[in-house]
Design a protein around this motif. Structure first.
Motif, PDB file in Angstrom:
ATOM      1  N   TYR A  95       0.825  -1.202   0.000  1.00 32.91           N
ATOM      2  CA  TYR A  95       0.000   0.000   0.000  1.00 32.91           C
ATOM      3  C   TYR A  95       0.863   1.256   0.000  1.00 32.91           C
ATOM      4  CZ  TYR A  95      -3.549  -3.351   1.355  1.00 32.91           C
ATOM      5  OH  TYR A  95      -4.389  -4.427   1.396  1.00 32.91           O
ATOM      6  N   LEU A  96       0.511   2.215  -0.848  1.00 34.34           N
ATOM      7  CA  LEU A  96       1.224   3.483  -0.868  1.00 34.34           C
ATOM      8  C   LEU A  96       0.660   4.464   0.157  1.00 34.34           C
ATOM      9  CD1 LEU A  96       1.789   4.045  -4.685  1.00 34.34           C
ATOM     10  CD2 LEU A  96       3.431   3.315  -2.953  1.00 34.34           C
ATOM     11  N   VAL A  97      -0.543   4.195   0.622  1.00 37.42           N
ATOM     12  CA  VAL A  97      -1.150   5.041   1.651  1.00 37.42           C
ATOM     13  C   VAL A  97      -1.940   4.153   2.603  1.00 37.42           C
ATOM     14  CG1 VAL A  97      -3.136   5.584   0.185  1.00 37.42           C
ATOM     15  CG2 VAL A  97      -2.584   7.087   2.068  1.00 37.42           C
ATOM     16  N   GLU A  98      -1.765   4.407   3.893  1.00 33.51           N
ATOM     17  CA  GLU A  98      -2.461   3.632   4.920  1.00 33.51           C
ATOM     18  C   GLU A  98      -2.903   4.567   6.022  1.00 33.51           C
ATOM     19  OE1 GLU A  98      -0.785  -0.247   6.113  1.00 33.51           O
ATOM     20  OE2 GLU A  98       0.915   0.325   4.884  1.00 33.51           O
ATOM     21  N   GLY A  99      -4.038   4.260   6.622  1.00 24.52           N
ATOM     22  CA  GLY A  99      -4.486   5.042   7.760  1.00 24.52           C
ATOM     23  C   GLY A  99      -5.976   5.304   7.734  1.00 24.52           C
ATOM     24  N   PHE A 100      -6.350   6.393   8.362  1.00 19.40           N
ATOM     25  CA  PHE A 100      -7.746   6.760   8.600  1.00 19.40           C
ATOM     26  C   PHE A 100      -8.433   7.138   7.293  1.00 19.40           C
ATOM     27  CE2 PHE A 100     -10.808  10.001  10.462  1.00 19.40           C
ATOM     28  CZ  PHE A 100     -11.649   9.052  11.015  1.00 19.40           C
ATOM     29  N   ARG A 101      -9.429   6.364   6.898  1.00 18.53           N
ATOM     30  CA  ARG A 101     -10.114   6.558   5.617  1.00 18.53           C
ATOM     31  C   ARG A 101     -11.210   7.613   5.668  1.00 18.53           C
ATOM     32  NH1 ARG A 101      -8.944   2.386   2.104  1.00 18.53           N
ATOM     33  NH2 ARG A 101     -10.712   2.915   0.801  1.00 18.53           N
ATOM     34  N   GLN A 102     -11.583   8.071   6.850  1.00 21.74           N
ATOM     35  CA  GLN A 102     -12.710   9.002   6.970  1.00 21.74           C
ATOM     36  C   GLN A 102     -12.269  10.407   7.378  1.00 21.74           C
ATOM     37  OE1 GLN A 102     -14.996   6.729   9.725  1.00 21.74           O
ATOM     38  NE2 GLN A 102     -15.880   5.434   8.140  1.00 21.74           N
ATOM     39  N   SER A 103     -11.047  10.751   7.053  1.00 20.60           N
ATOM     40  CA  SER A 103     -10.540  12.082   7.384  1.00 20.60           C
ATOM     41  C   SER A 103     -11.364  13.164   6.695  1.00 20.60           C
ATOM     42  CB  SER A 103      -9.078  12.201   6.952  1.00 20.60           C
ATOM     43  OG  SER A 103      -8.615  13.505   7.192  1.00 20.60           O
ATOM     44  N   LYS A 104     -11.633  14.220   7.440  1.00 24.06           N
ATOM     45  CA  LYS A 104     -12.324  15.375   6.872  1.00 24.06           C
ATOM     46  C   LYS A 104     -11.326  16.507   6.612  1.00 24.06           C
ATOM     47  CE  LYS A 104     -16.898  14.497   8.891  1.00 24.06           C
ATOM     48  NZ  LYS A 104     -16.766  13.090   8.868  1.00 24.06           N
ATOM     49  N   LYS A 105     -10.409  16.691   7.554  1.00 27.42           N
ATOM     50  CA  LYS A 105      -9.412  17.751   7.438  1.00 27.42           C
ATOM     51  C   LYS A 105      -8.100  17.241   8.026  1.00 27.42           C
ATOM     52  CE  LYS A 105      -9.430  22.710   7.611  1.00 27.42           C
ATOM     53  NZ  LYS A 105     -10.144  23.892   8.067  1.00 27.42           N
ATOM     54  N   PHE A 106      -7.050  17.272   7.219  1.00 26.39           N
ATOM     55  CA  PHE A 106      -5.779  16.708   7.668  1.00 26.39           C
ATOM     56  C   PHE A 106      -4.671  17.749   7.675  1.00 26.39           C
ATOM     57  CE2 PHE A 106      -6.085  16.061   3.132  1.00 26.39           C
ATOM     58  CZ  PHE A 106      -4.815  16.332   2.641  1.00 26.39           C
ATOM     59  N   GLN A 163      -7.073   9.819  -2.401  1.00 26.04           N
ATOM     60  CA  GLN A 163      -7.410   8.498  -2.941  1.00 26.04           C
ATOM     61  C   GLN A 163      -8.189   7.666  -1.937  1.00 26.04           C
ATOM     62  OE1 GLN A 163      -3.603   6.891  -4.146  1.00 26.04           O
ATOM     63  NE2 GLN A 163      -3.740   7.820  -6.173  1.00 26.04           N
ATOM     64  N   ILE A 164      -7.885   7.813  -0.649  1.00 22.29           N
ATOM     65  CA  ILE A 164      -8.598   7.019   0.358  1.00 22.29           C
ATOM     66  C   ILE A 164      -9.695   7.815   1.049  1.00 22.29           C
ATOM     67  CG2 ILE A 164      -6.629   5.489   0.756  1.00 22.29           C
ATOM     68  CD1 ILE A 164      -6.373   6.913   3.539  1.00 22.29           C
ATOM     69  N   SER A 165      -9.608   9.139   0.980  1.00 22.83           N
ATOM     70  CA  SER A 165     -10.596  10.005   1.624  1.00 22.83           C
ATOM     71  C   SER A 165     -10.881  11.184   0.688  1.00 22.83           C
ATOM     72  CB  SER A 165     -10.048  10.471   2.975  1.00 22.83           C
ATOM     73  OG  SER A 165     -11.030  11.115   3.723  1.00 22.83           O
ATOM     74  N   PRO A 166     -11.673  10.952  -0.352  1.00 19.05           N
ATOM     75  CA  PRO A 166     -11.853  11.931  -1.432  1.00 19.05           C
ATOM     76  C   PRO A 166     -12.351  13.313  -1.017  1.00 19.05           C
ATOM     77  CG  PRO A 166     -12.820   9.820  -2.042  1.00 19.05           C
ATOM     78  CD  PRO A 166     -12.428   9.717  -0.604  1.00 19.05           C
ATOM     79  N   THR A 167     -13.098  13.415   0.063  1.00 21.32           N
ATOM     80  CA  THR A 167     -13.629  14.722   0.461  1.00 21.32           C
ATOM     81  C   THR A 167     -12.741  15.456   1.460  1.00 21.32           C
ATOM     82  OG1 THR A 167     -14.983  13.730   2.203  1.00 21.32           O
ATOM     83  CG2 THR A 167     -16.007  13.991   0.025  1.00 21.32           C
ATOM     84  N   ALA A 168     -11.662  14.843   1.877  1.00 24.32           N
ATOM     85  CA  ALA A 168     -10.766  15.463   2.854  1.00 24.32           C
ATOM     86  C   ALA A 168     -10.081  16.688   2.274  1.00 24.32           C
ATOM     87  CB  ALA A 168      -9.726  14.456   3.322  1.00 24.32           C
ATOM     88  N   VAL A 169      -9.865  17.683   3.134  1.00 17.02           N
ATOM     89  CA  VAL A 169      -9.135  18.880   2.729  1.00 17.02           C
ATOM     90  C   VAL A 169      -7.912  19.051   3.623  1.00 17.02           C
ATOM     91  CG1 VAL A 169     -11.132  20.096   1.767  1.00 17.02           C
ATOM     92  CG2 VAL A 169     -10.561  20.381   4.163  1.00 17.02           C
ATOM     93  N   CYS A 170      -6.905  19.663   3.061  1.00 24.53           N
ATOM     94  CA  CYS A 170      -5.666  19.888   3.801  1.00 24.53           C
ATOM     95  C   CYS A 170      -5.786  21.185   4.599  1.00 24.53           C
ATOM     96  CB  CYS A 170      -4.493  19.956   2.830  1.00 24.53           C
ATOM     97  SG  CYS A 170      -2.908  20.221   3.643  1.00 24.53           S
ATOM     98  N   ALA A 171      -5.534  21.106   5.906  1.00 26.51           N
ATOM     99  CA  ALA A 171      -5.578  22.278   6.781  1.00 26.51           C
ATOM    100  C   ALA A 171      -4.319  23.118   6.643  1.00 26.51           C
ATOM    101  CB  ALA A 171      -5.740  21.837   8.233  1.00 26.51           C
ATOM    102  N   GLY A 172      -3.233  22.492   6.218  1.00 22.86           N
ATOM    103  CA  GLY A 172      -1.966  23.187   6.079  1.00 22.86           C
ATOM    104  C   GLY A 172      -0.808  22.256   6.358  1.00 22.86           C
ATOM    105  N   ILE A 173       0.364  22.854   6.484  1.00 27.11           N
ATOM    106  CA  ILE A 173       1.586  22.079   6.717  1.00 27.11           C
ATOM    107  C   ILE A 173       2.245  22.557   7.999  1.00 27.11           C
ATOM    108  CG2 ILE A 173       3.885  21.509   5.842  1.00 27.11           C
ATOM    109  CD1 ILE A 173       2.793  22.017   3.022  1.00 27.11           C
TER     110      ILE A 173
END
Length: 140
Positions: free
Chosen positions: A76-87, A109-119
């Motif tokens: 897997y190239l990505v693993e973890g929480f599939r229901q993230s809303k904001k990461f 790819q695993i959480s299509p509606t998730a948005v990035c809060a920042g870095i």
């Protein structure tokens, strides 16, 4: 000469007091900036060291993104929480934005509606800094 080998990002992992200091500063920045997120996303050892520690202390989920073509025990190239809303992306250095773009692409790819809060960039100079996505348009 140092008692430790690999004095780059591994310094944070093997020197517990330095790890504690960086985590405390990162938590202060996130609290001061009032950053809202449910998941911490990271790639590589440097992100994992701080990302998992922060997630544990802040009671957040994690998403780990592997580099493509990396020799690993997982397919897997990505693993973890599939229901993230904001990461929140945790990384040790941001230059071109390639890592951040790849993390965002993989998380979607695993959480299509998730948005990035920042870095949250935790640099070698021991001064973590947060940049929200509105200020990252040049690299993202």
């Amino acid at each position: 000469m140092s008692r430790y080998i690999h004095e780059d990002y591994m310094k944070t992992a093997v020197r517990i007091n330095l790890l504690k200091k960086r985590i405390e500063m990162a938590m202060q920045i996130l609290k001061k900036k009032k950053v809202c997120f449910d998941t911490i996303a990271f790639r590589g050892m440097s992100g994992a060291i701080l990302g998992t520690s922060l997630a544990l202390l802040l009671n957040k989920q994690i998403i780990m993104v592997r580099k493509s073509k990396q020799n690993t025990h997982s397919d897997y190239l990505v693993e973890g929480f599939r229901q993230s809303k904001k990461f929140l992306i945790v990384d040790d250095f941001v230059s071109s934005g390639n890592t951040a773009r790849e993390i965002i692409r993989r998380v979607k790819q695993i959480s299509p509606t998730a948005v990035c809060a920042g870095i949250l960039e935790v640099t070698k100079q021991n001064r973590p800094r947060f940049t929200d996505t509105a200020h990252l348009k040049d690299i993202l």
